[in-house]
Design an enzyme around this catalytic site. Structure first.
Site, PDB file in Angstrom:
ATOM      1  N   CYS A 244      -3.629  -1.130  -8.493  1.00 23.32           N
ATOM      2  CA  CYS A 244      -4.603  -0.457  -9.351  1.00 23.32           C
ATOM      3  C   CYS A 244      -5.805  -0.085  -8.471  1.00 23.32           C
ATOM      4  O   CYS A 244      -6.483  -0.975  -7.958  1.00 23.32           O
ATOM      5  CB  CYS A 244      -5.028  -1.395 -10.483  1.00 23.32           C
TER       6      CYS A 244
ATOM      7  N   CYS B 172      -8.917   6.791 -12.672  1.00 25.47           N
ATOM      8  CA  CYS B 172      -7.766   6.142 -12.031  1.00 25.47           C
ATOM      9  C   CYS B 172      -7.849   6.422 -10.534  1.00 25.47           C
ATOM     10  O   CYS B 172      -7.767   7.586 -10.115  1.00 25.47           O
ATOM     11  CB  CYS B 172      -6.470   6.716 -12.617  1.00 25.47           C
TER      12      CYS B 172
HETATM   13  N1  LIG Z   1      -5.617   1.533 -16.778  1.00 17.12           N
HETATM   14  C1  LIG Z   1      -6.976   1.895 -16.365  1.00 17.12           C
HETATM   15  C2  LIG Z   1      -7.017   3.344 -15.825  1.00 17.12           C
HETATM   16  C3  LIG Z   1      -6.127   3.512 -14.620  1.00 17.12           C
HETATM   17  C4  LIG Z   1      -6.595   2.660 -13.500  1.00 17.12           C
HETATM   18  C5  LIG Z   1      -5.616   2.475 -12.364  1.00 17.12           C
HETATM   19  N2  LIG Z   1      -4.307   3.048 -12.491  1.00 17.12           N
HETATM   20  C6  LIG Z   1      -6.265   2.890 -11.051  1.00 17.12           C
HETATM   21  O1  LIG Z   1      -5.552   3.188 -10.081  1.00 17.12           O
HETATM   22  O2  LIG Z   1      -7.528   2.863 -10.983  1.00 17.12           O
HETATM   23  C7  LIG Z   1      -7.895   1.798 -17.556  1.00 17.12           C
HETATM   24  O3  LIG Z   1      -7.493   2.122 -18.660  1.00 17.12           O
HETATM   25  O4  LIG Z   1      -9.058   1.416 -17.350  1.00 17.12           O
END
Ligand SMILES: N[C@H](CCC[C@H](N)C(=O)O)C(=O)O
EC number: 5.1.1.7
Length: 258
Positions: free
Chosen positions: A197, A74
């Protein structure tokens, strides 16, 4: 058990953050993590992050999506955890920490965290979209009317339709200037649109450069929760020295009975 937690957000991607250096947090309790992330019955967050001791670096990051499952990297969460480590006095202005995808270097200046992402060598260019993994899997697709798009329903169709049960995060993109893009993301494991994200923004910057939409190696990405900058070097078809930079802030701290 009374649990002390901190609430952080990085451009609107928000997290429950816990100092777990004593290793007391029940990491296998998926139901508890999902409840803590629940926006009605718990604290409410897109994910939960543990800070732990690590033998080979300043600290270890353990990340869980809002559904309670441990997840891939993340980017915004990593940036928030660097801010938390600085707040705790575990680090000063720079660090190297361990995460599920390996070691990450980062610096912090006031609320701005600059996080080094792992190198990306494989970028799959399809007719209507690009797929790449920047620590988490990302589908990147240019769309006409980003503002009015129903990201949850369109994202869900692709996340399950194209990527099956293991899924992928889905990023819808509009070019706003020669070196900047607007992005809205459907996040796997949240199973909804998030305001930002970090690994998604990184994927968009690299995908747009690979597709020749920008010639700059410094791209500005406008998310619903704020602006992030991605810098990188292109070397023999892949990308290295990839940095994700933006704000990461502590919102409040609290205690919860669980
Ligand atoms: N939900 C994403 C992980 C968190 C990614 C996101 N919150 C970031 O800032 O990179 C997944 O399961 O691939």
């Amino acid at each position: 058990m009374v649990l002390q937690f901190f609430k952080y957000q990085g451009t609107g991607n928000d997290f429950v953050v816990i100092d777990n250096r004593l290793e007391l947090f029940p990491k296998n309790d998926t139901k508890l993590i999902a409840k803590l992330c629940d926006r009605k019955f718990g604290v409410g967050a897109d994910g939960l992050i543990l800070l732990e001791d690590d033998a080979e670096s300043d600290f270890r990051m353990v990340y869980f999506n809002a559904d309670g499952g441990e997840s891939s990297m993340c980017g915004n969460g990593g940036r928030c955890l660097v801010a938390f480590a600085n707040y705790l006095g575990v680090i000063d202005k720079e660090t190297t920490f361990n995460a599920i995808d390996g070691l990450h270097y980062a610096t912090i200046e006031d609320d701005i965290v600059n996080l080094k992402m792992l190198n990306v060598s494989e970028i799959r260019e399809k007719l209507m979209y690009v797929f790449l993994d920047t620590g988490s899997p990302h589908h990147v697709q240019l769309v006409e009317n980003l503002k009015d798009l129903n990201v949850k329903s369109e994202g869900e169709k692709l996340r399950y339709g194209l990527y099956g049960e293991s899924g992928s995060n889905i990023n819808f993109v509009r070019q706003s200037d020669k070196d900047s893009f607007d992005v809205r993301t459907y996040e796997r494991g949240v199973e909804d649109e998030t305001l930002s994200c970090g690994t998604g923004v990184t994927a968009v910057a690299l995908a747009m450069h690979k597709q020749g939409k920008t010639a700059s190696n410094r791209v500005s990405i406008n998310t619903q929760g704020g602006v992030l900058t991605v810098e990188f070097l292109q070397q023999n078809g892949g990308y290295t020295d990839i940095f994700l930079k933006g704000p990461a802030k502590q919102v409040y701290k609290g205690e919860i009975e669980c």
